[in-house]
Design a protein around this motif. Structure first.
Motif, PDB file in Angstrom:
ATOM      1  N   LEU B 111      -9.940  59.201  76.068  1.00  0.00           N
ATOM      2  CA  LEU B 111      -9.542  59.312  77.466  1.00  0.00           C
ATOM      3  C   LEU B 111      -8.835  60.648  77.657  1.00  0.00           C
ATOM      4  O   LEU B 111      -8.283  61.203  76.709  1.00  0.00           O
ATOM      5  N   PHE B 112      -8.857  61.167  78.864  1.00  0.00           N
ATOM      6  CA  PHE B 112      -8.175  62.423  79.151  1.00  0.00           C
ATOM      7  C   PHE B 112      -6.749  62.096  79.590  1.00  0.00           C
ATOM      8  O   PHE B 112      -6.568  61.429  80.616  1.00  0.00           O
ATOM      9  N   PRO B 113      -5.746  62.551  78.834  1.00  0.00           N
ATOM     10  CA  PRO B 113      -4.369  62.132  79.116  1.00  0.00           C
ATOM     11  C   PRO B 113      -3.865  62.557  80.494  1.00  0.00           C
ATOM     12  O   PRO B 113      -2.931  61.954  81.007  1.00  0.00           O
ATOM     13  N   TRP B 114      -4.466  63.584  81.086  1.00  0.00           N
ATOM     14  CA  TRP B 114      -3.961  64.068  82.383  1.00  0.00           C
ATOM     15  C   TRP B 114      -4.616  63.347  83.549  1.00  0.00           C
ATOM     16  O   TRP B 114      -4.315  63.641  84.689  1.00  0.00           O
ATOM     17  N   ARG B 115      -5.533  62.435  83.258  1.00  0.00           N
ATOM     18  CA  ARG B 115      -6.192  61.700  84.330  1.00  0.00           C
ATOM     19  C   ARG B 115      -5.687  60.266  84.358  1.00  0.00           C
ATOM     20  O   ARG B 115      -5.441  59.676  83.314  1.00  0.00           O
ATOM     21  N   THR B 116      -5.584  59.717  85.566  1.00  0.00           N
ATOM     22  CA  THR B 116      -5.221  58.310  85.679  1.00  0.00           C
ATOM     23  C   THR B 116      -6.382  57.472  85.150  1.00  0.00           C
ATOM     24  O   THR B 116      -7.472  57.979  84.918  1.00  0.00           O
ATOM     25  N   VAL B 117      -6.113  56.174  84.972  1.00  0.00           N
ATOM     26  CA  VAL B 117      -7.154  55.267  84.507  1.00  0.00           C
ATOM     27  C   VAL B 117      -8.377  55.352  85.420  1.00  0.00           C
ATOM     28  O   VAL B 117      -9.509  55.474  84.967  1.00  0.00           O
ATOM     29  N   LEU B 148      -8.553  45.260  84.259  1.00  0.00           N
ATOM     30  CA  LEU B 148      -7.666  46.416  84.409  1.00  0.00           C
ATOM     31  C   LEU B 148      -7.084  46.501  85.809  1.00  0.00           C
ATOM     32  O   LEU B 148      -6.522  47.530  86.189  1.00  0.00           O
ATOM     33  N   GLN B 149      -7.240  45.417  86.573  1.00  0.00           N
ATOM     34  CA  GLN B 149      -6.749  45.460  87.938  1.00  0.00           C
ATOM     35  C   GLN B 149      -5.242  45.730  87.949  1.00  0.00           C
ATOM     36  O   GLN B 149      -4.501  45.165  87.146  1.00  0.00           O
ATOM     37  N   GLY B 150      -4.826  46.590  88.855  1.00  0.00           N
ATOM     38  CA  GLY B 150      -3.415  46.937  88.949  1.00  0.00           C
ATOM     39  C   GLY B 150      -3.027  48.124  88.074  1.00  0.00           C
ATOM     40  O   GLY B 150      -1.903  48.600  88.146  1.00  0.00           O
ATOM     41  N   PHE B 151      -3.967  48.596  87.248  1.00  0.00           N
ATOM     42  CA  PHE B 151      -3.638  49.712  86.356  1.00  0.00           C
ATOM     43  C   PHE B 151      -4.347  51.006  86.774  1.00  0.00           C
ATOM     44  O   PHE B 151      -4.370  51.965  86.015  1.00  0.00           O
ATOM     45  N   GLU B 152      -4.902  51.008  87.991  1.00  0.00           N
ATOM     46  CA  GLU B 152      -5.685  52.157  88.440  1.00  0.00           C
ATOM     47  C   GLU B 152      -4.903  53.455  88.362  1.00  0.00           C
ATOM     48  O   GLU B 152      -5.436  54.490  87.982  1.00  0.00           O
ATOM     49  N   ARG B 153      -3.630  53.396  88.728  1.00  0.00           N
ATOM     50  CA  ARG B 153      -2.837  54.625  88.808  1.00  0.00           C
ATOM     51  C   ARG B 153      -2.035  54.913  87.535  1.00  0.00           C
ATOM     52  O   ARG B 153      -1.247  55.837  87.497  1.00  0.00           O
ATOM     53  N   HIS B 154      -2.230  54.083  86.509  1.00  0.00           N
ATOM     54  CA  HIS B 154      -1.526  54.331  85.248  1.00  0.00           C
ATOM     55  C   HIS B 154      -2.204  55.470  84.492  1.00  0.00           C
ATOM     56  O   HIS B 154      -3.349  55.814  84.758  1.00  0.00           O
ATOM     57  N   TYR B 155      -1.469  56.003  83.528  1.00  0.00           N
ATOM     58  CA  TYR B 155      -2.035  57.022  82.666  1.00  0.00           C
ATOM     59  C   TYR B 155      -2.341  56.398  81.304  1.00  0.00           C
ATOM     60  O   TYR B 155      -1.697  55.426  80.918  1.00  0.00           O
ATOM     61  N   PRO B 156      -3.311  56.970  80.571  1.00  0.00           N
ATOM     62  CA  PRO B 156      -3.735  56.346  79.310  1.00  0.00           C
ATOM     63  C   PRO B 156      -2.584  56.030  78.349  1.00  0.00           C
ATOM     64  O   PRO B 156      -2.605  54.994  77.690  1.00  0.00           O
ATOM     65  N   HIS B 157      -1.568  56.898  78.284  1.00  0.00           N
ATOM     66  CA  HIS B 157      -0.505  56.654  77.309  1.00  0.00           C
ATOM     67  C   HIS B 157       0.336  55.424  77.658  1.00  0.00           C
ATOM     68  O   HIS B 157       1.143  54.980  76.854  1.00  0.00           O
ATOM     69  N   GLY B 161      -3.933  49.632  73.145  1.00  0.00           N
ATOM     70  CA  GLY B 161      -5.199  50.064  72.553  1.00  0.00           C
ATOM     71  C   GLY B 161      -6.393  49.335  73.146  1.00  0.00           C
ATOM     72  O   GLY B 161      -7.424  49.946  73.436  1.00  0.00           O
ATOM     73  N   GLY B 162      -6.264  48.020  73.324  1.00  0.00           N
ATOM     74  CA  GLY B 162      -7.364  47.224  73.864  1.00  0.00           C
ATOM     75  C   GLY B 162      -7.710  47.646  75.287  1.00  0.00           C
ATOM     76  O   GLY B 162      -8.878  47.720  75.662  1.00  0.00           O
ATOM     77  N   MET B 163      -6.684  47.941  76.062  1.00  0.00           N
ATOM     78  CA  MET B 163      -6.920  48.352  77.446  1.00  0.00           C
ATOM     79  C   MET B 163      -7.566  49.727  77.510  1.00  0.00           C
ATOM     80  O   MET B 163      -8.468  49.964  78.318  1.00  0.00           O
ATOM     81  N   ARG B 164      -7.094  50.619  76.647  1.00  0.00           N
ATOM     82  CA  ARG B 164      -7.700  51.958  76.621  1.00  0.00           C
ATOM     83  C   ARG B 164      -9.180  51.856  76.282  1.00  0.00           C
ATOM     84  O   ARG B 164     -10.016  52.547  76.845  1.00  0.00           O
ATOM     85  N   GLN B 165      -9.497  50.970  75.344  1.00  0.00           N
ATOM     86  CA  GLN B 165     -10.875  50.780  74.940  1.00  0.00           C
ATOM     87  C   GLN B 165     -11.706  50.249  76.109  1.00  0.00           C
ATOM     88  O   GLN B 165     -12.858  50.630  76.289  1.00  0.00           O
ATOM     89  N   ARG B 166     -11.101  49.380  76.910  1.00  0.00           N
ATOM     90  CA  ARG B 166     -11.819  48.849  78.074  1.00  0.00           C
ATOM     91  C   ARG B 166     -12.043  49.928  79.123  1.00  0.00           C
ATOM     92  O   ARG B 166     -13.080  49.953  79.776  1.00  0.00           O
ATOM     93  N   VAL B 167     -11.063  50.828  79.268  1.00  0.00           N
ATOM     94  CA  VAL B 167     -11.255  51.946  80.203  1.00  0.00           C
ATOM     95  C   VAL B 167     -12.428  52.804  79.729  1.00  0.00           C
ATOM     96  O   VAL B 167     -13.305  53.182  80.511  1.00  0.00           O
ATOM     97  N   ALA B 168     -12.454  53.071  78.417  1.00  0.00           N
ATOM     98  CA  ALA B 168     -13.535  53.886  77.871  1.00  0.00           C
ATOM     99  C   ALA B 168     -14.884  53.185  78.073  1.00  0.00           C
ATOM    100  O   ALA B 168     -15.888  53.826  78.396  1.00  0.00           O
ATOM    101  N   LEU B 169     -14.884  51.864  77.901  1.00  0.00           N
ATOM    102  CA  LEU B 169     -16.119  51.106  78.119  1.00  0.00           C
ATOM    103  C   LEU B 169     -16.539  51.158  79.581  1.00  0.00           C
ATOM    104  O   LEU B 169     -17.716  51.276  79.895  1.00  0.00           O
ATOM    105  N   MET B 170     -15.555  51.078  80.459  1.00  0.00           N
ATOM    106  CA  MET B 170     -15.869  51.127  81.885  1.00  0.00           C
ATOM    107  C   MET B 170     -16.478  52.483  82.235  1.00  0.00           C
ATOM    108  O   MET B 170     -17.453  52.573  82.977  1.00  0.00           O
ATOM    109  N   ARG B 171     -15.886  53.530  81.667  1.00  0.00           N
ATOM    110  CA  ARG B 171     -16.418  54.873  81.881  1.00  0.00           C
ATOM    111  C   ARG B 171     -17.878  54.925  81.416  1.00  0.00           C
ATOM    112  O   ARG B 171     -18.739  55.504  82.087  1.00  0.00           O
ATOM    113  N   THR B 172     -18.148  54.312  80.257  1.00  0.00           N
ATOM    114  CA  THR B 172     -19.505  54.299  79.716  1.00  0.00           C
ATOM    115  C   THR B 172     -20.446  53.512  80.622  1.00  0.00           C
ATOM    116  O   THR B 172     -21.563  53.936  80.892  1.00  0.00           O
TER     117      THR B 172
END
Lengths: 247, 285
Positions: B111-117, B148-157, B161-172
């Motif tokens: 994930l890009f750390p400077w981008r929101t979820v 990931l509802q409610g985490f739209e404006r969060h940042y990856p950090h 780990g599980g949530m980050r993986q889901r964001v990456a999957l969503m991106r895919t």
């Protein structure tokens, strides 16, 4: 209260207090270190010239910095993506920085005369390299796996630069900019030594010539204040907009 | 070495494209070597794989068997040796032609750390030139499904780990391509999170029905998820076994202890163990 003491402003106040108390107490001769009231009195006596000098030196510093940062970034980006260019040109750039700024300053004044532009050029000369080097390092340290990810999305080279390489490099470039602004101030002051009528550098040279110790200290404080303000402005901007870690 | 023929290969694998082949992706004698002869490493050798649209294929093999090399070749990031061919939709793919045609997710979430979820999720859409508002609306609709509802404006950090993986999957998933490549997406997660994510992935897959190639080093995961398990040999990697998994779907957690599952697992384990030992053995140069 303790928070205030631990802040930079608190530290400055403590230092001023120590100065104010210790200099008369230890009977330090004014030639070594004048007392704080003497310095303030002196600053007050030349107030209009000091303000004009402060502003003109600040202008030279900022313009030289902007020019150096802009061209330094451009050169750094070009070097980062064209290895042959970096190999050919970067050693020249580094070598140019080993020429003492004094020697370079004399030439610049011969070329451009006793103008604002000449001072800006010297400030630019000192700013340029740290920004170039920081830009190269920042862009080259871009994560290859993230680059592959972007390539897998079918991105163009420009998209990879704007969306990935540049934000990754931004924290490193910020470090270059912070070094750059401090050097730019030195460049502006040194530039004024080669002939100027207004500016902190001119006043510094005059006070050294006439052995006005208190005036020298006024100017040291003024230069320090300007340096701290400019670096602080860049730091704050950086922390506000570029808060992530490099890489 | 004896090797089971791939049933989808339509008889003998051949160099030419098979016109009208039902396979979405076909690898014909694909090899990859690195370096020059004295210090040459052959990562994969003569791979023949054919994958039909909509299939969930899992790929498993001993570590260092060239799974990731294969993955990079299918993603278009790495050219195969010139004597092999990768066909996508029946057409031979050359010189990075696959870039942008396959949706892939590497092991790390990247994930890009400077981008929101939300902005991380829309990255691929942005690259494609989808308008920002449309991209955000499309991503936003998937947030509940990806937990990931409610985490739209969060940042990856700020995510686990599980949530980050889901964001990456969503991106895919948002990079809508017929073929999805997943390289050990759950490898870094703890066992419990992983089983939850596996069931969740099957759920998503059942709804979206894309073709999936899923690389893993976990046998249970490979059998539980796949329509087919491909077992790779030790380096140079080839396909040692192509095992169809006939366990009916939807599969739930108990499947893992069923007799059918265990029987398949035993078969796969035997081959995997043999191949893993090979990669440990000292081979004279």
């Amino acid at each position: 209260m303790t928070r205030l003491l631990r802040s930079p402003a608190g530290a400055c106040a403590m230092l001023a207090l120590a100065w104010f108390v210790l200099v008369p107490l230890l009977r330090v001769p004014p030639l070594i270190l004048p007392s704080l009231p003497a310095i303030l009195r002196d600053a007050f006596s030349v107030w209009p010239a000091l303000l004009a000098g402060f502003l003109i030196t600040m202008l030279e510093t900022v313009l030289g910095f902007l020019l150096g940062a802009g061209l330094g970034f451009g050169a750094g980006a070009a070097f980062a993506y064209a290895g042959w260019l970096e190999r050919a040109m970067l050693p020249l750039f580094v070598a140019s920085q080993t020429v003492p700024v004094i020697a370079f300053g004399a030439i610049v004044v011969i070329w451009f005369g006793n103008t604002l532009f000449a001072k800006i050029m010297i400030a630019f000369y000192l700013t340029f390299l740290p920004v170039t080097v920081a830009t190269i390092r920042g862009l080259q340290s871009c994560d290859p796996e993230r680059l592959d990810l972007m390539r897998g999305f079918g991105s163009s080279a420009w998209q990879r630069f704007v969306k990935l390489a540049l934000p990754s490099a931004a924290p490193v470039i910020m470090v270059g900019l912070k070094i750059g602004i401090a050097l730019s101030l030195i460049g502006a002051i040194v530039g004024e030594w080669f002939g100027a009528t207004v500016g902190l550098g001119v006043m510094l040279l005059q006070s050294l010539y006439f052995e006005q110790t208190a005036r020298v200290w006024v100017l040291i404080i003024a230069c320090g204040g300007m340096g701290a303000t400019l670096t602080g402005a860049i730091s704050l901007t950086g922390r506000r907009f570029i808060w992530w870690r490099p890489g | 070495m004896r090797r089971k023929r791939i049933p989808e290969g339509q008889g003998q694998p051949c160099r030419a494209a098979v016109p009208g082949s039902p396979a979405l992706l076909e690898l014909v004698r694909v090899s990859k070597h690195f370096g020059r002869p004295p210090h040459q490493t052959v990562a994969v050798r003569h791979l023949d794989i054919a994958i039909r649209p909509g299939q969930f294929v899992t790929l498993i093999g001993p570590s260092g068997c060239g799974k990731s090399t294969l993955f990079n070749m299918i993603a278009g990031l790495l050219p195969p040796d010139p004597d092999g061919t990768i066909l996508f939709g029946g057409e031979a793919q050359r010189g990075g032609a696959l870039l942008g045609r396959v949706s892939f997710m590497p092991q790390k979430d990247l994930l890009f750390p400077w981008r929101t979820v939300l902005d991380n999720a829309t990255l691929a859409l942005e690259v494609e030139g989808v308008a920002r508002r449309t991209a955000r609306a499309r991503a936003g609709a998937l947030f509940p499904e990806f937990g990931l509802q409610g985490f739209e404006r969060h940042y990856p950090h700020q995510l686990s780990g599980g949530m980050r993986q889901r964001v990456a999957l969503m991106r895919t998933f948002l990079f809508e391509r017929e073929l999805i490549l997943l390289d050990e997406p759950f490898g870094a997660l703890d066992a419990l999170t992983r089983t939850i994510m596996q069931r969740w992935l099957l759920d998503i897959w059942a709804r979206h029905r894309r073709t999936v190639i899923f690389i893993t080093h976990d046998i249970d995961e490979a059998i539980f998820l796949g329509d087919r398990v491909l077992v790779m040999t030790a380096r140079p990697g080839t396909i040692a076994l192509d095992e169809p998994i006939d366990i009916p779907r939807p599969r739930d957690a108990e499947v893992i202890t069923s007799a059918a599952f265990v029987a398949i697992k035993r078969r796969l384990l035997a081959i995997l163990e043999r191949e893993s030992l090979k990669s440990f053995a000292v081979v004279p140069p």
